[in-house]
Scaffold this motif. Structure first.
Motif, PDB file in Angstrom:
ATOM      1  N   MET A  66       0.873  -1.180   0.000  1.00 32.20           N
ATOM      2  CA  MET A  66       0.000   0.000   0.000  1.00 32.20           C
ATOM      3  C   MET A  66       0.905   1.223   0.000  1.00 32.20           C
ATOM      4  N   THR A  71      -3.973   5.177   2.554  1.00 32.98           N
ATOM      5  CA  THR A  71      -4.871   4.983   3.699  1.00 32.98           C
ATOM      6  C   THR A  71      -5.265   6.334   4.314  1.00 32.98           C
ATOM      7  N   LYS A  75       0.548   6.026   6.116  1.00 28.28           N
ATOM      8  CA  LYS A  75       1.225   4.858   6.669  1.00 28.28           C
ATOM      9  C   LYS A  75       2.677   4.926   6.194  1.00 28.28           C
ATOM     10  N   ARG A  87      -0.234  -9.122   7.624  1.00 30.05           N
ATOM     11  CA  ARG A  87      -1.358  -8.883   6.711  1.00 30.05           C
ATOM     12  C   ARG A  87      -0.887  -8.893   5.266  1.00 30.05           C
ATOM     13  N   ILE A  91      -1.949 -11.492   2.303  1.00 30.04           N
ATOM     14  CA  ILE A  91      -2.604 -11.040   1.070  1.00 30.04           C
ATOM     15  C   ILE A  91      -1.795 -11.438  -0.156  1.00 30.04           C
ATOM     16  N   ALA A 122      -6.922   3.056  -0.682  1.00 32.24           N
ATOM     17  CA  ALA A 122      -7.570   1.926   0.002  1.00 32.24           C
ATOM     18  C   ALA A 122      -8.905   2.366   0.588  1.00 32.24           C
ATOM     19  N   ASP A 123      -9.949   1.649   0.205  1.00 31.20           N
ATOM     20  CA  ASP A 123     -11.267   1.899   0.802  1.00 31.20           C
ATOM     21  C   ASP A 123     -12.009   0.569   0.952  1.00 31.20           C
ATOM     22  N   GLY A 124     -11.285  -0.421   1.468  1.00 27.85           N
ATOM     23  CA  GLY A 124     -11.869  -1.754   1.653  1.00 27.85           C
ATOM     24  C   GLY A 124     -11.765  -2.602   0.395  1.00 27.85           C
ATOM     25  N   GLY A 125     -11.540  -3.889   0.595  1.00 29.43           N
ATOM     26  CA  GLY A 125     -11.529  -4.826  -0.534  1.00 29.43           C
ATOM     27  C   GLY A 125     -10.297  -4.730  -1.417  1.00 29.43           C
ATOM     28  N   THR A 126      -9.161  -4.383  -0.828  1.00 31.79           N
ATOM     29  CA  THR A 126      -7.973  -4.250  -1.692  1.00 31.79           C
ATOM     30  C   THR A 126      -7.495  -5.606  -2.208  1.00 31.79           C
ATOM     31  N   ARG A 127      -7.678  -6.671  -1.396  1.00 33.38           N
ATOM     32  CA  ARG A 127      -7.191  -7.977  -1.867  1.00 33.38           C
ATOM     33  C   ARG A 127      -8.096  -8.523  -2.976  1.00 33.38           C
ATOM     34  N   TYR A 178     -14.544   0.732   3.247  1.00 33.05           N
ATOM     35  CA  TYR A 178     -13.806   0.726   4.513  1.00 33.05           C
ATOM     36  C   TYR A 178     -14.713   0.931   5.720  1.00 33.05           C
ATOM     37  N   ASP A 181     -16.588  -2.167   6.280  1.00 35.05           N
ATOM     38  CA  ASP A 181     -15.663  -3.219   6.688  1.00 35.05           C
ATOM     39  C   ASP A 181     -15.257  -3.058   8.153  1.00 35.05           C
ATOM     40  N   ASP A 187     -16.866 -10.681   8.141  1.00 34.25           N
ATOM     41  CA  ASP A 187     -16.124 -10.216   6.972  1.00 34.25           C
ATOM     42  C   ASP A 187     -15.640 -11.459   6.232  1.00 34.25           C
TER      43      ASP A 187
HETATM   44  N1  UDP Z   1      -6.646  -0.436   6.026  1.00 32.14           N
HETATM   45  C1  UDP Z   1      -5.900   0.655   6.373  1.00 32.14           C
HETATM   46  N2  UDP Z   1      -4.621   0.454   6.838  1.00 32.14           N
HETATM   47  C2  UDP Z   1      -4.072  -0.773   6.943  1.00 32.14           C
HETATM   48  C3  UDP Z   1      -4.842  -1.886   6.577  1.00 32.14           C
HETATM   49  C4  UDP Z   1      -6.128  -1.690   6.126  1.00 32.14           C
HETATM   50  O1  UDP Z   1      -6.358   1.776   6.277  1.00 32.14           O
HETATM   51  O2  UDP Z   1      -2.913  -0.893   7.364  1.00 32.14           O
HETATM   52  C5  UDP Z   1      -8.020  -0.234   5.515  1.00 32.14           C
HETATM   53  C6  UDP Z   1      -8.062  -0.194   3.992  1.00 32.14           C
HETATM   54  O3  UDP Z   1      -9.062   0.696   3.552  1.00 32.14           O
HETATM   55  C7  UDP Z   1      -8.429  -1.601   3.653  1.00 32.14           C
HETATM   56  C8  UDP Z   1      -9.441  -1.879   4.768  1.00 32.14           C
HETATM   57  O4  UDP Z   1      -8.862  -1.293   5.913  1.00 32.14           O
HETATM   58  O5  UDP Z   1      -8.963  -1.724   2.364  1.00 32.14           O
HETATM   59  C9  UDP Z   1      -9.724  -3.333   5.029  1.00 32.14           C
HETATM   60  O6  UDP Z   1      -8.534  -4.006   5.293  1.00 32.14           O
HETATM   61  P1  UDP Z   1      -8.422  -5.585   5.281  1.00 32.14           P
HETATM   62  O7  UDP Z   1      -7.195  -5.970   6.022  1.00 32.14           O
HETATM   63  O8  UDP Z   1      -9.713  -6.187   5.687  1.00 32.14           O
HETATM   64  O9  UDP Z   1      -8.135  -5.935   3.720  1.00 32.14           O
HETATM   65  P2  UDP Z   1      -8.898  -5.574   2.382  1.00 32.14           P
HETATM   66  O10 UDP Z   1     -10.369  -5.447   2.680  1.00 32.14           O
HETATM   67  O11 UDP Z   1      -8.313  -4.288   1.885  1.00 32.14           O
HETATM   68  O12 UDP Z   1      -8.598  -6.731   1.475  1.00 32.14           O
END
Ligand code: UDP
Length: 252
Positions: A66, A71, A75, A87, A91, A122-127, A178, A181, A187
């Motif tokens: 990322m 974010t 970060k 994490r 992923i 990143a706004d959720g669902g990045t993987r 996000y 989530d 989830d």
């Molecule tokens: N996120 C963040 N910082 C991090 C990890 C996650 O802001 O270090 C936010 C980001 O928007 C991400 C969401 O939390 O998409 C959900 O994170 P998750 O680990 O569930 O993975 P994702 O949904 O992205 O696959």
């Protein structure tokens, strides 16, 4: 009850896949699931990891990251002090497994295809966005290899895409942003092929365990959503995705 961004429970965000997004890698895609944006690239290297040397088959591996301002709170790049955090490791392995599951690695020769997924917002669902976009980048990289080397290899067995589903305020919803989530009771990430076969299901109801009925509802939404994502992949790839069995093999 409508969702924070006005969607129906089973409605995906606005999905966009832009091919040939950057110049250097053989395959590159910008994938957008609403405000989640990921650059997925596929680059080909003419060697394999030591454990595959001499076996005549290839490998697909993935790195995920990322960018600092992807974010809400910046970060820093050195947050993990040079080490890949848990994490990220989870992923990138997930993305690698998903893509390997739809490729006949014996057909790409002793090559490694590096998939790089860089989250720029990143706004959720990045993987799930990464898997969906990386598949298109992978197809483009294989096409480039065919073009450059005058090969005709068709190692792709199936399309593959992924989506998140979950439970928020007792409602089963798809493609969580996000805010959803971070408040969700459950989830779940689902990876499925165009044959309707599941490659991976990650579901967590740590503080709110879920029932079989709720799981069935989540799976139903996930299946519908992934079918829509695969239609979008098919639309953006057009005739450029020849699946295995279409004819052709590694010719030299
Ligand atoms: N996120 C963040 N910082 C991090 C990890 C996650 O802001 O270090 C936010 C980001 O928007 C991400 C969401 O939390 O998409 C959900 O994170 P998750 O680990 O569930 O993975 P994702 O949904 O992205 O696959």
């Amino acid at each position: 009850m409508t969702r924070i961004d006005g969607r129906e429970n089973g409605e995906l965000r606005n999905i966009k896949i832009t091919r040939n997004y950057i110049k250097h890698p053989e395959g590159s895609v910008l994938v957008e699931f609403g405000d989640t944006k990921v650059i997925c690239t596929a680059s080909i290297e003419d060697k394999v990891p030591p454990f595959l040397k001499g076996l005549g088959e290839g490998w697909i591996t993935c790195e995920y990251g990322m960018i600092p301002c992807s974010t809400i709170t910046r970060k820093p790049r050195d947050a993990s002090k040079g080490k890949v955090d848990g994490r990220t490791m989870e992923i990138q392995r997930l993305i690698g497994r998903a893509l390997r599951s739809v490729v006949d690695l014996t057909k790409i020769g002793e090559r490694t295809i590096w998939i790089d997924c860089d989250v720029i917002q990143a706004d959720g669902g990045t993987r799930t966005a990464s898997i969906t976009g990386a598949f298109v980048a992978l197809v483009d990289a294989i096409n480039k290899l065919n073009e450059q080397e005058k090969f005709q290899i068709y190692p792709i067995k199936n399309y593959i895409a992924a989506i998140s589903v979950g439970i928020l305020n007792e409602e089963v919803i798809i493609d969580l942003c996000y805010e959803e989530d971070s408040n969700a009771q459950v989830d779940m990430n689902v990876v499925m092929t165009d044959a309707g076969e599941f490659v991976e299901i990650q579901g967590t109801g740590e503080e709110n365990p879920f029932t079989k009925t709720q799981m069935a509802k989540m799976m139903e939404l996930a299946e519908e959503g992934i079918n829509k994502l695969i239609s979008i992949q098919k639309e953006v790839l057009g005739d450029d995705c020849l699946l295995i069995g279409t004819g052709g093999n590694l010719t030299n």
